[in-house]
Design a protein around this motif. Structure first.
Motif, PDB file in Angstrom:
ATOM      1  N   MET C   1       0.850  -1.194   0.000  1.00 27.62           N
ATOM      2  CA  MET C   1       0.000   0.000   0.000  1.00 27.62           C
ATOM      3  C   MET C   1       0.878   1.233   0.000  1.00 27.62           C
ATOM      4  N   ALA C   3       1.733   4.525   1.014  1.00 25.82           N
ATOM      5  CA  ALA C   3       1.252   5.385   2.083  1.00 25.82           C
ATOM      6  C   ALA C   3       1.292   6.853   1.705  1.00 25.82           C
ATOM      7  N   ALA C   4       2.055   7.182   0.697  1.00 20.27           N
ATOM      8  CA  ALA C   4       2.197   8.607   0.380  1.00 20.27           C
ATOM      9  C   ALA C   4       1.164   9.078  -0.624  1.00 20.27           C
ATOM     10  N   PHE C   7      -5.103  11.150  -0.479  1.00 19.62           N
ATOM     11  CA  PHE C   7      -6.377  10.518  -0.164  1.00 19.62           C
ATOM     12  C   PHE C   7      -7.486  11.194  -0.933  1.00 19.62           C
ATOM     13  N   GLU C   8      -8.248  10.385  -1.718  1.00 20.48           N
ATOM     14  CA  GLU C   8      -9.389  10.935  -2.449  1.00 20.48           C
ATOM     15  C   GLU C   8     -10.660  10.337  -1.881  1.00 20.48           C
ATOM     16  N   PRO C   9     -11.498  11.152  -1.241  1.00 20.38           N
ATOM     17  CA  PRO C   9     -12.709  10.596  -0.632  1.00 20.38           C
ATOM     18  C   PRO C   9     -13.687  10.105  -1.699  1.00 20.38           C
ATOM     19  N   ILE C  10     -14.365   8.984  -1.393  1.00 21.23           N
ATOM     20  CA  ILE C  10     -15.331   8.415  -2.327  1.00 21.23           C
ATOM     21  C   ILE C  10     -16.720   8.928  -1.953  1.00 21.23           C
ATOM     22  N   PRO C  12     -20.807   8.920  -1.487  1.00 19.03           N
ATOM     23  CA  PRO C  12     -21.717   7.814  -1.182  1.00 19.03           C
ATOM     24  C   PRO C  12     -22.544   7.424  -2.398  1.00 19.03           C
ATOM     25  N   ARG C  13     -22.883   6.121  -2.484  1.00 21.25           N
ATOM     26  CA  ARG C  13     -23.708   5.646  -3.590  1.00 21.25           C
ATOM     27  C   ARG C  13     -24.942   4.964  -3.008  1.00 21.25           C
ATOM     28  N   PRO C  14     -26.013   4.892  -3.753  1.00 22.18           N
ATOM     29  CA  PRO C  14     -27.177   4.151  -3.239  1.00 22.18           C
ATOM     30  C   PRO C  14     -26.928   2.649  -3.285  1.00 22.18           C
ATOM     31  N   ALA C  15     -27.667   1.912  -2.452  1.00 23.43           N
ATOM     32  CA  ALA C  15     -27.465   0.469  -2.331  1.00 23.43           C
ATOM     33  C   ALA C  15     -27.879  -0.243  -3.615  1.00 23.43           C
ATOM     34  N   PRO C  16     -27.277  -1.395  -3.935  1.00 24.62           N
ATOM     35  CA  PRO C  16     -27.583  -2.097  -5.178  1.00 24.62           C
ATOM     36  C   PRO C  16     -29.015  -2.602  -5.260  1.00 24.62           C
ATOM     37  N   PHE C  17     -29.621  -3.036  -4.111  1.00 19.01           N
ATOM     38  CA  PHE C  17     -31.044  -3.379  -4.185  1.00 19.01           C
ATOM     39  C   PHE C  17     -31.762  -2.758  -3.007  1.00 19.01           C
TER      40      PHE C  17
END
Lengths: 247, 394, 371
Positions: C1, C3-4, C7-10, C12-17
């Motif tokens: 990983m 470490a440097a 950081f890109e925040p994701i 939120p997405r709606p749930a698949p079902f």
């Protein structure tokens, strides 16, 4: 697959329709690795480790524990729960059974081990956590720190490969935190793979191989403790550390 | 320098400022007041009874009763003494109470568990049942069940046949009665022997489990053993299967066993009412076990069945049994309402006795003694159970 | 990983079902697994099979006019609600003289208003006691009469719903102070008082209400000096009050036991006497805690007033039987009459139990840390 005992592959979890609690988690844990997870409340840290023994179900992505994928398959879940031990914030000891009975319950009923052998194992674990003299007492007769140590011994009785700790000291009085952390440190020194959600940063610095910081359902940053505490890469991490290390 | 040990001086203060003295005075005053009131009441009662010519004493119990009783569990005629009539009453009360308690437990537990069902219709129906039967007075429910039997059901000539030999009509329910032969006695003996064998088997299975870790069936097998033994006894006794079938006539039904509409109305009314309360007790008992216990059980790998049997149920039962015992007591006390329907329980017979002899005080004392004994026995059981099952704390 | 890495925040997405929404609800709650689906199908089929007959009987084919011949004709297929239309005044007001029935109506409305007022928190003050006294005086004046030109109506004629409400309300009101005294006495250090209170509570709780009512109705006259007659209503009221007080004493005692010892110790260290401690510190806290329990007791007593029918006081259940027994034409339709008063009882009791649950939630909210 490498020597990873736990693999999270783009794992996503939602509570209800709208609360996206785990977002695209990618994580690999090597055998014998000790990981501390920290972060603000609501960041999904407890949910993450509860997914490992299927106390929570993920809706997207793949999660592998010791080569077995976690799905709805009941047999797979049972197999994984035998290899993963969990210690809860609220101890969750069974109040109607003695300490010894709490420990021998699972080996006898799940592991099919004869009572005598189960009791020997239980006493060994109780000695390991230095509480052997309380074996015949009932959980509510013990102090908080003693109860948590019994809970750790109970999880160890099944000889798990992985130990999960969900804020083990958050419900304890300050004087009792040390006795429990000492036990966990002892386990770490014996090479147990463990994931520990905690706010005890001193413990993290001393014991962890890797510290992971989570916020809003994602892994923001992860690094060796020295790097993590002295040289945090992200603004969020710096902000969090200043708050909890400040006082 | 240490002073020699001295005993504290004896306190003998008779002043108003001493707490002990004050307490004593209060108690003496209270006792005097109570004694005064009691004397006043007793004096008036004796005076009134003298002026009205009412005799007192329990001697009347030996005199012939002079009235018939509709349902008797053992032989009784109107020339029998009053005490025998009261005994019949107590027997009738116990009959309704014991059968009622068994049926209520079964129905109430099913409905209580049904509130947690996965199916919303089942949950809704259980909730509707509990709310409906809890919010209507029990006397009204008994009266409704009674007119259901006496007005809605057909007379004997058109009795409904539910099964061969089972008839339901205005006059109650008839059912076939097995003709008692030796075969039944051996079947019963087989059941008793089977119960012992089942108990012995459970102990052996438990010991085996602890020694080797192999789980053997500890619930189904003992039941199977008891039943098999009873069946063996029945076969040995010649497999008697003769039944005395009720024969439906135009006016009466002859033969077979018979349950009067009064008994069925009281039984069903009490069971339906009390089961609603038992369902609530069961529901709150199951909810009282913290969810963390389920999670801990699952985390150590226990299967669903074991999770219920070893962890949740023992803790839930501790919370359920005391209030459930209270409901059993309520059912027994509510059986006293049978007087409104004509079922001859002890209150009903006592009422008749009061009307005939005027001995209100004695008869009411008898009723109260009967119910107090039941309550006392139940309280003793509950205290013993609470002490034994209590989760030990610091 | 690495470490440097930045950081890109994701987002939120709606749930698949979906797990919310009508379709998802039906899927989980009605057809969640095979046994559940089968149960749903069986129950719905059974309901569809029986519903037409039941609905016809209850509503569509029921007779509403006060015509007993039509009712007889419809027997078995339609309910006879005409019996209610014909007899409702008798059922609700009992044997109270027909012309003066506005009096129990007004009196009952006043009483119900008073009970509702007692339930709203802002009105809990000294004025409430005065209000109670005023409404009770008005109630008895209206019902009994004798002044203001109202004719006297003897208590034997009081009946129906006003009697039910009055018996329940009065017995609870008088039982309450008695229950507090008995609960305090049961926890007292003085053995004589404690024994007496224990005996009283256990004796009353161990016997059915019917025996207490018999005692009150048969034995009370014997207890009074010769020539002193006791009103039948008063006898019954005393019986129900003593009965209610025993149960309420246990409820209050539970509340007293829940007060931590520290409260008593703090009061003692401030120099407060026993009665001061009880009235200013312990009782206010204990009573606030047991309000739901007292509400449940009130609901139980409300239902138990139906038993006074057995000692010849014709409250709602009794007045119904009286109304129909005395009229041969309408007698066959008792079931409809019973259903009607069941609905009345259910309405009152269900409303009260909902209110009690709401109070519990309010109290719980004020004591938990998150507001």
């Amino acid at each position: 697959m490498s020597d990873s005992i736990i693999v999270f592959d783009k794992v996503n979890k939602w509570f209800g329709d709208d609360f996206h609690v785990l977002r695209d988690i990618d994580l690999e844990v090597a055998r014998g690795e000790r990981i501390v997870i920290c972060g603000p409340s609501g960041s999904g840290k407890s949910t993450l480790i509860r997914c490992i023994n299927r106390l929570e179900e993920h809706q997207a992505g793949h999660l592998f524990v010791d080569g077995v994928e976690l799905t709805d398959d009941v047999k797979a879940i049972e197999k994984i729960r035998r290899e993963v031990g969990m210690v809860f914030q609220q101890f969750n000891l069974f109040p109607h059974l003695t300490v010894l009975e709490n420990l021998t319950l699972a080996p006898m009923w799940v592991g099919r081990i004869p009572k005598k052998e189960a009791e020997e194992r239980a006493m060994q674990q109780l000695e390991r956590v230095k509480i052997a003299e309380q074996a015949q007492k009932f959980p509510l007769q013990l102090s908080g720190g003693q109860q948590q140590r019994v809970a750790i011994a109970r999880a160890l009785c099944l000889t798990p490969k992985i130990m999960l700790f969900d804020e083990p000291t958050s419900a304890l009085d300050p004087e009792m935190i040390k006795e429990v952390l000492d036990v966990i440190t002892g386990l770490a020194e014996q090479g147990m793979t463990m994931l520990c959600v905690t706010h005890e940063m001193g413990f993290a610095k001393a014991v962890a191989d890797r510290v992971i910081f989570m916020d809003v359902g994602q892994i923001v940053e992860q690094n060796k403790p020295a790097e993590f505490f002295n040289n945090p890469q992200s603004e969020r991490t710096r902000d969090f550390l200043s708050k909890i290390l400040g006082h | 320098m240490s002073t020699p040990l001295r005993h504290p001086p004896a306190k003998r203060e008779w002043s108003w400022r001493s707490q002990a003295f004050r307490g004593l005075v209060y108690q003496i005053v209270a006792l005097c007041l109570i004694a005064l009131v009691a004397w006043f009441l007793a004096h008036n009662t004796l005076e009134n009874m003298r002026t009205r010519g009412i005799q007192s004493g329990f001697g009347f119990l030996a005199e012939p009763a002079g009235f018939d009783i509709g349902e008797t569990m053992f032989r009784y005629e109107s020339i029998d003494p009053y005490w025998r009539a009261f005994a019949i009453g107590v027997a009738n009360t116990l009959r309704v109470a014991i059968i009622g308690v068994i049926l209520t437990t079964i129905l109430g537990t099913l409905i209580g568990i049904g509130r947690f069902s996965r199916n919303a219709l089942v949950r809704g129906l259980c909730y509707a049942y509990v709310e409906t039967f809890r919010n209507i007075p029990v006397l009204l429910q008994l009266l409704m069940w009674y007119i259901l039997f006496t007005e809605v059901l057909p007379p004997i000539a058109d009795a409904i046949g539910l099964a061969p030999g089972v008839f339901v009509s205005k006059s109650g329910m008839s059912f076939p009665l097995p003709v008692w032969e030796t075969g039944h006695a051996t079947a019963f003996a087989g059941l008793v022997a089977g119960a012992f064998a089942a108990w012995w088997y459970s102990r052996w299975a438990r010991a085996q489990f602890e020694q080797t870790g192999r789980i053997r069936s500890m619930v189904l097998a003992p039941i199977g053993i008891a039943l098999a033994s009873a069946a063996a006894g029945w076969l040995l006794g010649g497999a008697p299967a003769a039944l005395e079938m009720p024969v439906k006539g135009e006016v009466i039904i002859e033969g077979g066993g018979m349950l009067t509409p009064e008994f069925i109305a009281v039984l069903l009314g009490l069971v339906a009412y009390t089961a609603a309360f038992v369902a609530e007790v069961v529901r709150s008992g199951i909810q009282a076990v913290p969810y963390g216990q389920n999670e801990a059980a699952r985390a150590i790998g226990l299967a669903r069945g074991h999770e219920m049997r070893l962890i949740v149920l023992p803790q839930a039962l501790r919370v359920i049994i005391p209030p459930m015992t209270n409901q059993f007591l309520n059912l027994t006390k509510n059986s006293s309402l049978a007087v409104a329907i004509g079922y001859p329980d002890v209150v009903s017979i006592s009422n008749t006795a009061i009307n005939q002899t005027g001995r209100a005080v004695e008869c009411i004392a008898i009723i109260m003694a009967v119910y107090l004994t039941t309550s006392l026995l139940t309280s003793l059981f509950m205290n013993w159970f609470n002490a034994r099952a209590a989760i030990k704390e610091r | 990983m690495n470490a440097a890495a930045v950081f890109e925040p994701i987002p939120p997405r709606p749930a698949p079902f979906r797990t919310r929404g009508a379709v998802a609800w039906v899927r989980t709650n009605l057809f969640g697994n095979v046994p559940s689906a089968v149960t749903t199908v069986v129950l719905v089929a059974f309901f569809l099979y029986q519903a037409p007959d039941l609905l016809n009987w209850l509503a569509f084919k029921a007779v509403v006019e006060t015509n007993y011949e039509a009712c007889q004709a419809a027997r078995g297929t339609g309910a006879c609600w005409g019996v209610i239309a014909e007899k409702y005044r008798f059922i609700i007001f009992g044997r109270y003289p027909f012309g003066g029935q506005w009096r129990p109506l007004v009196a009952t409305l006043l009483m119900v208003g008073l009970l509702l007022a007692s339930c709203t928190r802002p009105l809990w003050s000294r004025w409430l006691i005065l209000l109670w006294a005023a409404v009770l005086a008005a109630f008895f004046t209206l019902m009994h009469g004798g002044i203001f030109g109202l004719g006297i109506v003897r208590t034997e004629l009081w009946g129906g719903l006003p009697l039910t409400i009055m018996l329940a309300a009065l017995s609870i009101v008088f039982a309450f102070p008695l229950a507090v005294v008995v609960a305090l006495g049961r926890r007292s250090q003085l053995p004589a008082i404690r024994t007496f209170c224990v005996l009283y509570v256990e004796l009353i709780r161990g016997v059915p209400l019917i025996s207490v009512l018999f005692m009150a109705s048969f034995m009370f006259p014997l207890f009074m000096p010769a020539g002193f007659t006791v009103d039948v209503l008063l006898r019954v009221l005393v019986g129900i009050t003593l009965f209610a007080a025993a149960y309420m004493a246990e409820i209050v005692r539970g509340g007293l036991q829940a007060i931590p010892k520290g409260q008593h110790e703090a009061a003692a260290s401030l120099g407060l006497s026993y009665w001061r401690t009880q009235t200013k510190i312990v009782l206010p806290q204990a009573l606030a805690m047991v309000v739901p329990g007292i509400m449940n007791n009130f609901i139980a007593i409300f239902k138990d007033t139906s038993l006074v029918t057995i000692v010849s006081l014709y409250e709602l259940t009794g007045s119904m039987s009286l109304a129909l027994n005395s009229d041969a034409n309408w007698r066959p339709f008792k079931l409809e009459g019973y259903l009607f008063i069941s609905a009345v009882y259910f309405a009152f009791c269900f409303a009260m139990s909902r209110y009690s649950l709401w109070i519990e939630k309010q109290l719980g909210r004020s004591r938990s840390r998150n507001r």
